[in-house]
Design a protein around this motif. Structure first.
Motif, PDB file in Angstrom:
ATOM      1  N   HIS B 268      35.732  50.891  45.937  1.00  0.00           N
ATOM      2  CA  HIS B 268      34.521  50.553  46.685  1.00  0.00           C
ATOM      3  C   HIS B 268      33.746  49.396  46.049  1.00  0.00           C
ATOM      4  O   HIS B 268      33.495  48.382  46.692  1.00  0.00           O
ATOM      5  N   ILE B 269      33.351  49.571  44.805  1.00  0.00           N
ATOM      6  CA  ILE B 269      32.488  48.580  44.162  1.00  0.00           C
ATOM      7  C   ILE B 269      33.337  47.541  43.435  1.00  0.00           C
ATOM      8  O   ILE B 269      34.178  47.902  42.609  1.00  0.00           O
ATOM      9  N   PRO B 270      33.164  46.272  43.750  1.00  0.00           N
ATOM     10  CA  PRO B 270      33.948  45.257  43.026  1.00  0.00           C
ATOM     11  C   PRO B 270      33.608  45.288  41.539  1.00  0.00           C
ATOM     12  O   PRO B 270      32.424  45.426  41.195  1.00  0.00           O
ATOM     13  N   PRO B 271      34.576  45.193  40.670  1.00  0.00           N
ATOM     14  CA  PRO B 271      34.253  45.167  39.234  1.00  0.00           C
ATOM     15  C   PRO B 271      33.242  44.081  38.900  1.00  0.00           C
ATOM     16  O   PRO B 271      32.316  44.297  38.128  1.00  0.00           O
ATOM     17  N   VAL B 272      33.440  42.919  39.515  1.00  0.00           N
ATOM     18  CA  VAL B 272      32.489  41.810  39.303  1.00  0.00           C
ATOM     19  C   VAL B 272      32.123  41.241  40.669  1.00  0.00           C
ATOM     20  O   VAL B 272      32.995  40.870  41.451  1.00  0.00           O
ATOM     21  N   ASP B 273      30.853  41.207  40.943  1.00  0.00           N
ATOM     22  CA  ASP B 273      30.352  40.647  42.197  1.00  0.00           C
ATOM     23  C   ASP B 273      30.474  39.128  42.131  1.00  0.00           C
ATOM     24  O   ASP B 273      30.021  38.517  41.162  1.00  0.00           O
ATOM     25  N   PRO B 274      31.068  38.479  43.130  1.00  0.00           N
ATOM     26  CA  PRO B 274      31.141  37.011  43.076  1.00  0.00           C
ATOM     27  C   PRO B 274      29.752  36.363  43.037  1.00  0.00           C
ATOM     28  O   PRO B 274      29.623  35.235  42.558  1.00  0.00           O
ATOM     29  N   ILE B 275      28.735  37.067  43.555  1.00  0.00           N
ATOM     30  CA  ILE B 275      27.346  36.609  43.373  1.00  0.00           C
ATOM     31  C   ILE B 275      26.795  37.443  42.216  1.00  0.00           C
ATOM     32  O   ILE B 275      26.158  38.484  42.412  1.00  0.00           O
ATOM     33  N   GLY B 276      27.056  36.983  41.014  1.00  0.00           N
ATOM     34  CA  GLY B 276      26.809  37.822  39.836  1.00  0.00           C
ATOM     35  C   GLY B 276      25.379  38.284  39.682  1.00  0.00           C
ATOM     36  O   GLY B 276      25.124  39.402  39.232  1.00  0.00           O
ATOM     37  N   ALA B 296      45.554  43.013  35.753  1.00  0.00           N
ATOM     38  CA  ALA B 296      46.347  41.789  35.563  1.00  0.00           C
ATOM     39  C   ALA B 296      47.613  42.102  34.772  1.00  0.00           C
ATOM     40  O   ALA B 296      48.698  41.612  35.103  1.00  0.00           O
ATOM     41  N   GLU B 297      47.464  42.907  33.746  1.00  0.00           N
ATOM     42  CA  GLU B 297      48.627  43.273  32.941  1.00  0.00           C
ATOM     43  C   GLU B 297      49.633  44.068  33.768  1.00  0.00           C
ATOM     44  O   GLU B 297      50.847  43.963  33.569  1.00  0.00           O
ATOM     45  N   GLY B 298      49.122  44.868  34.716  1.00  0.00           N
ATOM     46  CA  GLY B 298      50.003  45.647  35.597  1.00  0.00           C
ATOM     47  C   GLY B 298      50.547  44.830  36.751  1.00  0.00           C
ATOM     48  O   GLY B 298      51.209  45.357  37.629  1.00  0.00           O
ATOM     49  N   ARG B 299      50.240  43.545  36.757  1.00  0.00           N
ATOM     50  CA  ARG B 299      50.733  42.603  37.764  1.00  0.00           C
ATOM     51  C   ARG B 299      50.390  43.056  39.186  1.00  0.00           C
ATOM     52  O   ARG B 299      51.235  43.040  40.092  1.00  0.00           O
ATOM     53  N   VAL B 300      49.140  43.465  39.344  1.00  0.00           N
ATOM     54  CA  VAL B 300      48.652  43.833  40.675  1.00  0.00           C
ATOM     55  C   VAL B 300      48.593  42.577  41.538  1.00  0.00           C
ATOM     56  O   VAL B 300      48.229  41.493  41.068  1.00  0.00           O
ATOM     57  N   ASP B 301      48.943  42.724  42.810  1.00  0.00           N
ATOM     58  CA  ASP B 301      49.052  41.560  43.693  1.00  0.00           C
ATOM     59  C   ASP B 301      47.775  41.263  44.465  1.00  0.00           C
ATOM     60  O   ASP B 301      47.547  40.116  44.879  1.00  0.00           O
ATOM     61  N   MET B 302      46.970  42.300  44.683  1.00  0.00           N
ATOM     62  CA  MET B 302      45.755  42.051  45.468  1.00  0.00           C
ATOM     63  C   MET B 302      44.772  43.191  45.195  1.00  0.00           C
ATOM     64  O   MET B 302      45.163  44.344  45.037  1.00  0.00           O
ATOM     65  N   THR B 303      43.482  42.839  45.138  1.00  0.00           N
ATOM     66  CA  THR B 303      42.437  43.854  44.995  1.00  0.00           C
ATOM     67  C   THR B 303      41.518  43.779  46.205  1.00  0.00           C
ATOM     68  O   THR B 303      41.162  42.685  46.665  1.00  0.00           O
ATOM     69  N   LEU B 304      41.124  44.954  46.703  1.00  0.00           N
ATOM     70  CA  LEU B 304      40.290  45.047  47.898  1.00  0.00           C
ATOM     71  C   LEU B 304      39.054  45.879  47.584  1.00  0.00           C
ATOM     72  O   LEU B 304      39.154  46.927  46.943  1.00  0.00           O
ATOM     73  N   ALA B 321      41.307  38.546  45.465  1.00  0.00           N
ATOM     74  CA  ALA B 321      40.396  39.657  45.728  1.00  0.00           C
ATOM     75  C   ALA B 321      39.640  39.409  47.019  1.00  0.00           C
ATOM     76  O   ALA B 321      39.305  38.264  47.349  1.00  0.00           O
ATOM     77  N   PHE B 322      39.398  40.491  47.740  1.00  0.00           N
ATOM     78  CA  PHE B 322      38.643  40.394  48.987  1.00  0.00           C
ATOM     79  C   PHE B 322      37.605  41.492  49.042  1.00  0.00           C
ATOM     80  O   PHE B 322      37.900  42.655  48.751  1.00  0.00           O
ATOM     81  N   ILE B 323      36.410  41.102  49.392  1.00  0.00           N
ATOM     82  CA  ILE B 323      35.364  42.079  49.707  1.00  0.00           C
ATOM     83  C   ILE B 323      35.216  42.066  51.216  1.00  0.00           C
ATOM     84  O   ILE B 323      35.007  41.017  51.822  1.00  0.00           O
TER      85      ILE B 323
END
Lengths: 407, 361
Positions: B268-276, B296-304, B321-323
Motif C-alpha cells: 500500500h504505502i510506497p517505501p519512498v514517496d516521489p514527492i518526498g 533490488a537484490e532479489g531482482r524484483v521486476d516491478m513495484t506497485l 515503480a508505479f503509484i
C-alpha cells in the motif's frame, strides 16, 4: 488571517520592547551593572501599555493552586487560563493569541493538505504551517502551566550565557528498533563557535560496526546573542547548513544528504514576565538526500529524495544547582531519515508524523556537564553524554540573582 | 521506580509502538485454517480465508488465482465447497486422497463457484486453479487501489475493468474502505460482485481505522505470495508505514524462490514517496532503503503502490515503480489524473511488456 496579523503585531511589539530594554554590558566586561530581570521583562512585555505586570505580583499569587489548576484543565481549551487566575491578563491574552494563531495555522495547513489531497504543489508549505501551528498551539499550553508554576524567573535569567567557544560531547545511546540489529551507539561531537558561526562535526557509531552516521553542520547566527556574557534574552535565529552521511553495511545501503534550515528560539519572557526561563524553538528546512545501494554483482542506480525538515520544541532553563547553560527541551522533530524516524501508530495515521524527544543539558560546573537524550518514533532511543565546554563563560558577578522590583 | 518517573516513561512510550503490524503478521499465519464438527481445513500458504465451515459446507475467499487446501473429515461426508473471488474458469481438482468432485450449478457470479465434494473419512488435498495456471503465456492484470469513501461510485470503475479484454485479475494495493468497519468491508464485497474477475488485495492504512483484524477475516492475509503463468507476485502489508520484522523473513524466502523469475511486488504505502516532502511513505527512510535494497537484490521486476491518490511513475532502487491510487478517494488536486486504474501485460520470459493508465472519469 486577522489572528496572524495580531500575532505579528504582538511579536513585533515585544521584540521592539526587548530591543528598547537596557543594553547589557559589553562582552568581557567585569563590571556588569546589576540589571533587574524584572525591568527587562516588563520593558519587553509591557512597554507600550503601562502599568506593567510583574513577576513579583504574580509570585504572591503562586501560593494558591488555582492558577496551576486553571492552566492545566481549562487551559487545555483556553490558553492563558492560568495567567488569568494569576492576575496576569496581558500574558494570558498573549498566550490565548498564540493558541489562536497556532490553531489557525494548524487547521489551515491541515485542511489544505486534506482538501488538496496532499497535492505536490501545496504540501510542503502546508505541512510547514501545520507544524508551526502545532508548535504554537502546544507550547502555549506548556507555557501557561510553566508560568503558573515557576516563581524564580530571576534565577533563570542568572543562568543565561552565550554559546561556549568549544564544546565536546562523548556519550552512549541505546536504541530499540525492530527493523535493525544495532542496539549500542557511541556519540561524539565537537563544536566550535567562531563569531556568529558555529561548526559542529559529529559522529554516531554502532559498537558492532554495522552502522555509522557522520554529520557536519555550520550554523550562522542571523540574530541573537553570540558573545554577550550576560544575555537577558535567549532568542536567536540561525541558518544551518548540514551534511550527513549514514551507513548501514548489513542492509547494503548508505544515505547522504545536504540540508539547509532556519532554526530559531523565542524567549517566552517577551510575552510576559512570569514566563522568564521558558522558550519556544522552531526549525524548518529542506534536505536533498541520496541513497546508494551496495549490492554484490548488481549495479543499482542511486535514489534521490526531497526531505522536509521541521522541529518545534518547548524548553526551560534549569536552575537549582546547575551552572549557566543548563536547559531541558521537549520537542517534535519531523525528520524521517535518522535512527529515530516517524511515529508508527496502530491506526490510520502511521508514518506521516515525525518523532518526539526530550533533551536535557545539566552543567555541574562551568566546564563539565551531562546531556540526557530520549526519543520515541520508529525506534526508541535513550542515553547520556558527558559534556565539556570552554570559553565565553559567564563572568562572576556579585549581583546573582538580580533583584526583582515592583513596577 | 518513582511513580512520577514511571508515569512519565509510560506516557512517552505510549506515543508510539515499534511493531504495530506484529499482530497482523501473526494473524496471517492463522488464515486458511479452521475446524468445525467433523471437518477441518488447512489452506496452503494461507491463500484463502475460511469464510464459513460446518459439517456440510466450506466457504473460502481466494487471495490468489490458484490455491490448494487440505480437507479432513472424521466421517464420510458430502460437503459443498464454495470459493468466492476466484478465476471464472477455475476448476477444483483432487490432488491427493479419496474424494469425488462435482461442479454445481453456475451461481451467476463469475467469481463465485461451487462444487459438491464427496469425502471419505480421512484427508484429501484439493487444488483450485484455472487450466492455464502453469502456462508461461503472456497475460494481463490490473491494479486498482484507494477506493475508500468512493465506494458508491466504484461500480463504473468495475464496468471499465470488465471492458478490458483478457484481464485475468485485479491487484489491490490497499485502502478498500475508509475505516475498515464490518459494514464497509461487507459493502466492498457486495460491490465486487459486479466485477467479473477476482480482486486480490492487501490492506491499507484505512483498513486499520476501527478493527485492524477484520481484513483478515474477510479477505485473508496481508502478506502473501503466489504465482501465475510463471510470474511471481508478492503482496506486503505495510499499512502501518512499516513491515513487521517477521515478514522480512518471509520476504527473503519469497525473493529467493523467485530470483530467476519475473517478480512483481505490491504494497500500500510506497517505501519512498516521489514527492518526498509529503511523507506519503514509510515511517523510516532507513527501513524504506533497507526494503528497497532487498527488493533490488532479489531482482524484483516491478513495484506497485497505492496510498497517494494520484498516478506516479518512477524508479526505486532501479526497479520500475508505479503509484496508482485512483479508486476514488479524495484525489490529489491539480494532477490531471482523477479516478483511474492501471493495466499491465506480463510475460514470464520478457517481464512487464506493456502498461497503461485507464482514466475512468
Amino acid at each position: 488571517m486577522r489572528a496572524l496579523v495580531l500575532a505579528s503585531a504582538v511579536l513585533f511589539k515585544t521584540a521592539l520592547g526587548a530591543a528598547a530594554a537596557p543594553q547589557p554590558a559589553a562582552a568581557g566586561s567585569t563590571t556588569v551593572a546589576p540589571a533587574s530581570a524584572e525591568s527587562v521583562a516588563a520593558a519587553s512585555a509591557d512597554a507600550a501599555d503601562p502599568p506593567a505586570e510583574s513577576a513579583t505580583t504574580a509570585t504572591r499569587a503562586h501560593s494558591g493552586v488555582l492558577p496551576v489548576a486553571a492552566a492545566v484543565v481549562p487551559g487545555l481549551l483556553v490558553r492563558g487560563s492560568g495567567h488569568f487566575a494569576l492576575r496576569q491578563p496581558r500574558t494570558a491574552r498573549n498566550l490565548l493569541l498564540m493558541e489562536g494563531v497556532g490553531l489557525g495555522l494548524f487547521l489551515g495547513g491541515g485542511l489544505t493538505i486534506v482538501f488538496t489531497g496532499a497535492s505536490r504543489y501545496f504540501v510542503a508549505p502546508a505541512a510547514t504551517a501545520t507544524m508551526l501551528g502545532f508548535g504554537l498551539f502546544s507550547t502555549s499550553y506548556l507555557a501557561d502551566i510553566y508560568g503558573t508554576v515557576s516563581n524564580d524567573g530571576a534565577a533563570a535569567l542568572s543562568r543565561y550565557r552565550p554559546p561556549a567557544r568549544w564544546e565536546t560531547e562523548l556519550g552512549y545511546r541505546r536504541i530499540e528498533d525492530p527493523e535493525f540489529a544495532y542496539r549500542d551507539l557511541l556519540v561524539e561531537r565537537v563544536s566550535r563557535q567562531i563569531g556568529p558561526l558555529r561548526l559542529s562535526p559529529s559522529g554516531i557509531f554502532s559498537t558492532r560496526g554495522d552502522t555509522a552516521r557522520y554529520r557536519i553542520e555550520g550554523q550562522y547566527r542571523l540574530a541573537g546573542n553570540v558573545d554577550d556574557p550576560r544575555p537577558r534574552d535567549v532568542s536567536f535565529l540561525d541558518l544551518t547548513l548540514g551534511f550527513v552521511h549514514q551507513r548501514h553495511r548489513p542492509e547494503h545501503f548508505s544515505r547522504s544528504s545536504t540540508e539547509l534550515a532556519l532554526n530559531g528560539r523565542y524567549d517566552f519572557a517577551r510575552l510576559g514576565p512570569t514566563l522568564r526561563g521558558a522558550f519556544f524553538e522552531l526549525g524548518a528546512g529542506y534536505a536533498l538526500a541520496r541513497t546508494d545501494y551496495d549490492l554484490a554483482g548488481i549495479k543499482v542506480p542511486a535514489d534521490l529524495e526531497h526531505v522536509l525538515l521541521g522541529r518545534v520544541g518547548f524548553g526551560v532553563t534549569l536552575r537549582g544547582a546547575s551552572a549557566p547553560g543548563s536547559e531541558a527541551i521537549v520537542y517534535y522533530d519531523h525528520r524521517h531519515d535518522d535512527y529515530v524516524a516517524g511515529l508508527k501508530l496502530r491506526g490510520i495515521g502511521s508514518g506521516v508524523l515525525g518523532h518526539f524527544g526530550v533533551e536535557a543539558r545539566w552543567f555541574f560546573t562551568e566546564s563539565v556537564g551531562l546531556a540526557l537524550d530520549a526519543q520515541a518514533g520508529s525506534a526508541y532511543l535513550g542515553g547520556a553524554s558527558l559534556l565539556f565546554r570552554s570559553g565565553a563563560s559567564r563572568p562572576r558577578v556579585a549581583s546573582m540573582p538580580p533583584t526583582e522590583t515592583q513596577p | 521506580m518513582k511513580p512520577r518517573i514511571a508515569l512519565g516513561t509510560a506516557l512517552f512510550l505510549a506515543l508510539s509502538c515499534l511493531r504495530p503490524s506484529e499482530e497482523r503478521a501473526s494473524a496471517d499465519l492463522e488464515v486458511g485454517q479452521a475446524q468445525q464438527g467433523v471437518l477441518s481445513v488447512n489452506v496452503d500458504d494461507g491463500l484463502a480465508a475460511v469464510r464459513a465451515l460446518d459439517d456440510n459446507q466450506l466457504v473460502l475467499w481466494g487471495s490468489a488465482p490458484s490455491l490448494s487446501f487440505e480437507l479432513t473429515a472424521s466421517v464420510d461426508r458430502q460437503v459443498r465447497v464454495d470459493v468466492q473471488n476466484c478465476l471464472p474458469d477455475a476448476e477444483l481438482q483432487v490432488l491427493s486422497g479419496n474424494a469425488d468432485v462435482t461442479p454445481l450449478e453456475d451461481s451467476g457470479t463469475p467469481t463465485r463457484k461451487s462444487w459438491r465434494v464427496a469425502l471419505t473419512a480421512g484427508t484429501v488435498q484439493l487444488g483450485l486453479a484455472a487450466p492455464d495456471t502453469d502456462d508461461t503465456e503472456p497475460f494481463r492484470f490490473a491494479l486498482l487501489s484507494d477506493v475508500q469513501e468512493a465506494i458508491d461510485r466504484v461500480s463504473d470503475i468495475y464496468d471499465r475493468l470488465n471492458d478490458v479484454h483478457d484481464l485475468r485479475f485485479v491487484l489491490g494495493a490497499g485502502d478498500l474502505t475508509s475505516r475498515g468497519t464490518r459494514e464497509q468491508l461487507e459493502r466492498f464485497q457486495t460491490e465486487l460482485l459486479r466485477l467479473k474477475i477476482p480482486y486480490f488485495a492487501t490492506l491499507g492504512n484505512h483498513e486499520l481505522g476501527t478493527h485492524p483484524d477484520l481484513f483478515h477475516e474477510y479477505f485473508g492475509r496481508g502478506n502473501f505470495h503466489f504465482r501465475f503463468h510463471g510470474v511471481a507476485f508478492t503482496l506486503l502489508d505495510d499499512a502501518s508505514a512499516s513491515i513487521d520484522a517477521t515478514v522480512y523473513d518471509w520476504l527473503d524466502d519469497w525473493l529467493a524462490a523467485s530470483r530467476r523469475d519475473v517478480h512483481i511486488v505490491a504494497m500500500h504505502i510506497p517505501p519512498v514517496d516521489p514527492i518526498g516532502v509529503r511523507n506519503g511513505s514509510m515511517a523510516s527512510r532507513n527501513e524504506a532503503d533497507k526494503l528497497l535494497a532487498r527488493l533490488a537484490e532479489g531482482r524484483v521486476d516491478m513495484t506497485l503502490y497505492g496510498h497517494v491518490h494520484s498516478y506516479y511513475s518512477f524508479d526505486n532502487a532501479g526497479i520500475p515503480a508505479f503509484i496508482s491510487g485512483g479508486g476514488g478517494a479524495i484525489p490529489e488536486r491539480f494532477d490531471r489524473i482523477g479516478r483511474h486504474f492501471m493495466v499491465f501485460d506480463v510475460d514470464a520470459q520478457n517481464g512487464v511488456t506493456a502498461r497503461s493508465v485507464i482514466k475512468v472519469d
